[in-house]
Scaffold this motif. Sequence first.
Motif, PDB file in Angstrom:
ATOM      1  N   LYS A  79      -1.467  53.544  76.538  1.00 32.87           N
ATOM      2  CA  LYS A  79      -0.821  52.326  77.048  1.00 32.87           C
ATOM      3  C   LYS A  79      -1.270  52.040  78.477  1.00 32.87           C
ATOM      4  O   LYS A  79      -1.589  50.900  78.837  1.00 32.87           O
ATOM      5  CB  LYS A  79       0.688  52.505  76.992  1.00 32.87           C
ATOM      6  CG  LYS A  79       1.473  51.388  77.641  1.00 32.87           C
ATOM      7  CD  LYS A  79       2.924  51.761  77.813  1.00 32.87           C
ATOM      8  CE  LYS A  79       3.139  52.806  78.864  1.00 32.87           C
ATOM      9  NZ  LYS A  79       2.886  52.310  80.231  1.00 32.87           N
ATOM     10  N   LEU A 117       0.142  53.283  68.637  1.00 32.62           N
ATOM     11  CA  LEU A 117      -0.205  52.611  69.891  1.00 32.62           C
ATOM     12  C   LEU A 117      -0.634  51.168  69.640  1.00 32.62           C
ATOM     13  O   LEU A 117      -0.200  50.243  70.353  1.00 32.62           O
ATOM     14  CB  LEU A 117      -1.311  53.387  70.605  1.00 32.62           C
ATOM     15  CG  LEU A 117      -1.840  52.769  71.898  1.00 32.62           C
ATOM     16  CD1 LEU A 117      -0.726  52.670  72.936  1.00 32.62           C
ATOM     17  CD2 LEU A 117      -3.011  53.581  72.439  1.00 32.62           C
ATOM     18  N   VAL A 153       0.229  57.862  73.321  1.00 32.56           N
ATOM     19  CA  VAL A 153       0.931  56.597  73.551  1.00 32.56           C
ATOM     20  C   VAL A 153       1.051  56.310  75.043  1.00 32.56           C
ATOM     21  O   VAL A 153       0.768  55.197  75.502  1.00 32.56           O
ATOM     22  CB  VAL A 153       2.322  56.622  72.890  1.00 32.56           C
ATOM     23  CG1 VAL A 153       3.114  55.367  73.253  1.00 32.56           C
ATOM     24  CG2 VAL A 153       2.186  56.736  71.379  1.00 32.56           C
TER      25      VAL A 153
END
Length: 936
Positions: free
Chosen positions: A644, A547, A640
């Motif tokens: 995000k 990430l 992820v």
Amino acid sequence: MPKPDRQSYKKVGDNAESGSQPNPDMAAPPAIGFEGLQEDPPPKSEHIGLEAYGDGRSPKNGAAPENIELSESNKEDEPLKDDKQPKKAEKKEGADLYFHDGIRRIDYILAYKKGDSEKDVRRAAKRHEFENNLREEGIELEVEDPEPSQDGSADGNTVFVKLHAPWEFLSRQAEVLKVKMPIKENDMEEPISILNCLKKIPSPFDLSEEFIKPEPKYFTAPFVREREDEFVMEDRESFFGMSQRNRMVHEILEKCRYDPDNKTKFGIDHMINNGSYVAAYPLHEGDYKSKHSMLTHGPQNDRHLLYEEWARPGRWYKYQPLDLISDYYGEKIGLYFAWLGFYTQMLTIAAIVGLVVFLYGCISLPFDPVVSELCEAKSWVNYTMCPQCNNRCTYWILESSCFYSQLTYLFDNGATVFFAAFMSLWATMFCEFWKRRQNELDYDWDLFGFEEQEENCRPEFEALAPDKRVNPITKDEEPHVTFQTRFPRFMAGVVFVLFFIFLVLAAVVGVIVYRIAIKTAVAASGDAFISSQASIITSITASCISLVVIMVLQNLYDRIATWLTDLELHRTETEYEDSYTFKMYFFAFVNYYSSSFYVAFFKGSFPGNPSEYGKVFGLRQEECDPAGCLQELFVNLAIVMCGKQFFNNFIEIFLPLILNFWRSRTGRKEQKAGKGSYDQWEKDFDRSELGPRGLFKEYLEMAVQFGFVTIFVASFPLAPFFALINNLMEIRLDAYKFVTQLRRPYAARAQDIGAWYAILVSVGNFAVLSNACVIAFTSSFISREVYKYQFDKLEGYVDWTLSSFNTTFFEEGTGPDIDTYPDFADGGLNGTRVELCKYRGFVLGPNPPFDLKLDYWKVFAMRLVLVLVYEHVIFIVKFALEYMVPDMPDFVKNEIKRENYLAQQALEEITRKDMVAKRRSKMPDGEKGASASGYQ
């Protein structure tokens, strides 16, 4: 057709004699008439603004509120700069939306910093030329000087130039830009359908009609000054809305020259880049909060209404006021929020089905024989597993994978195939129904044909294009870039993009090496509990590192992609944005999904066997847990995707909050100390700017999320649910950001969502193949079905998927340092040497040769069959749905035909009148009346 401005096309003065509460949707009487309007010389200050305010409490759309007193500058012909302006003092509410005469509405603000250096002198010369050219175009200017005796900026160094567009300029510019304006109220009846009937049923999601009233629709036609009386116009003040006004002013700002000797020196963007100005923006329509309740006093302006009915967190469950958003911010931003709202609505269906699939896994988990068998594999005699790493790792018991098998089953069960197929069809229906919805909005907002008819060349293209050509449509000479010039620039972009793709792949390889190393270290830990959690610890830490790498590379590539797109010299802004979009998304696709592709399709695919392990850069390749790799894919996707979204939301809302708070501290301090007013142009100057591609990051974020929701949904059925929760917050956070934290952007237009639609369709098609491969190769669906077909049961499935290995044949240097059973082993095995261990795979054993079993080829063949059958069936159904769903509703087609018919009628009427006028002009005076009457 586009909704008229909220104060447009209403009878003037309806509330003037009424003692009731003024209606905020009705136009107030104009402050002054239009007598004496002229374009050259510049209009005197008694000329009225062009927009009427609604309720008389604060200004809106251009007419001055009645309680604003006219200053002495109202009597002067040149209201550009008055050294006798009063000292800075508290102004009456709404006065800071006007020139000092209290009549002319501020349409745009230009701001610059004062200085005495040589560079500042050159900048002042550019500004002088630029502003003179604006005046020649018909724009009126007024300057707010920061001197102590002036009503200037709080920092004492910023100069604000206020721009006002009079009627002559607006009408001329509207004709040049072919701005469509109302000619007749829409008389088409709404078709009767089940959906329209359902829309009329009240629901808690509906907007309050008390404040956001349904507005009439109109047929429109391009504005022509000579036919002004044929348009639906109560008065000139309210004819053009504020978004139309600032768009027309922005068009001139983009093309106005600041160097008479150099044709490439033009445009407000260049002036900002070279430091001549520091900002250019239209004003917000006052504060977004009011001292009074909207229930008792109504909205004080459109911005206040948008905040109360759209941007407030408490309105998270309400529909969006799309027409009001489009009127205030322009159609381009309106389309973004329309698309985001439609996407969120469609996600509701996917989220519900995903929750049902997840709940099915939770409910059926205790009854699954495979999970039960693995969790009961506690015998060291039958279920001693081979070490997970070389040398330092020890033998372990299969029962320790119980948690992973339970976690895997929640997402890998009998409903997985159904949900993957459902989401593939859902993606198709989303794209098709959005196309229909977009066509409705295009008609309502007059966007059909915009890109072909109205979009002009980018200033950078006009300045830098090295060649010329004759436009095949207009027959005018225009700038042009030949293929020979463009091709090397295009190839340079391709090379840079490929370089960064390989950079991402290198980062993925680095994460793979980290996974191998950290799993070895954790598995070799002396703590039994920690070593048993090696797989989950590795997955979580590696996903977090991925990430961080993703976010860093994405921001770095953003700068490179901007430079590459500038290099390509695209003619229009749409072409520029499409090229930039494809570059950024192609990179984002590899950047965001590469780690998930590794876990889904490569990890554990080539592990070899204990006699010859598969290797990556000399390191033993990591293996999947006996329960499979699906739970690791789920962990990677969750971290992820959700990480995000959390990071982007934090940056989008909190960073502008902090910056705005810091920049506005001086103005707020002065106002609080009673030293003067904190004017609207100063407040907006202190706010953050959206930027030239401000919506790009919003679209990119949602497009990446769409990929997570569709491409890997077979391994993460809760992805639509988490996406839905995020989007409900995203809509309100974006709304809050636009209304409270950002400067008002100029009202840009767009016919569609650009290249993003093609990207979404491509992702939806790719998701069919991706989910087929996840089900076939990553999940245990096929192997379970093959075993069940062979033995008509699932008991014994775990043993069937494991292979035995004689420990004397370990590859040299890979055997465990401790080759005995642990002290707590059952069956009296503690302390004795391990002779046989098991590992995941269909390999003959326990002695050489270690060839693949026949069962491996059976399972592999059925996996290929599933992929072929699944993708063919789904694609056939997808294409059938695309064919069955028309792109444009029938009633919209009929409205377009009706509008074209009315436009043709109007043209014929004008032609007939011209013929009558010409005939009468050639006749003697005595015959004109009779002849004209007879002709008619």
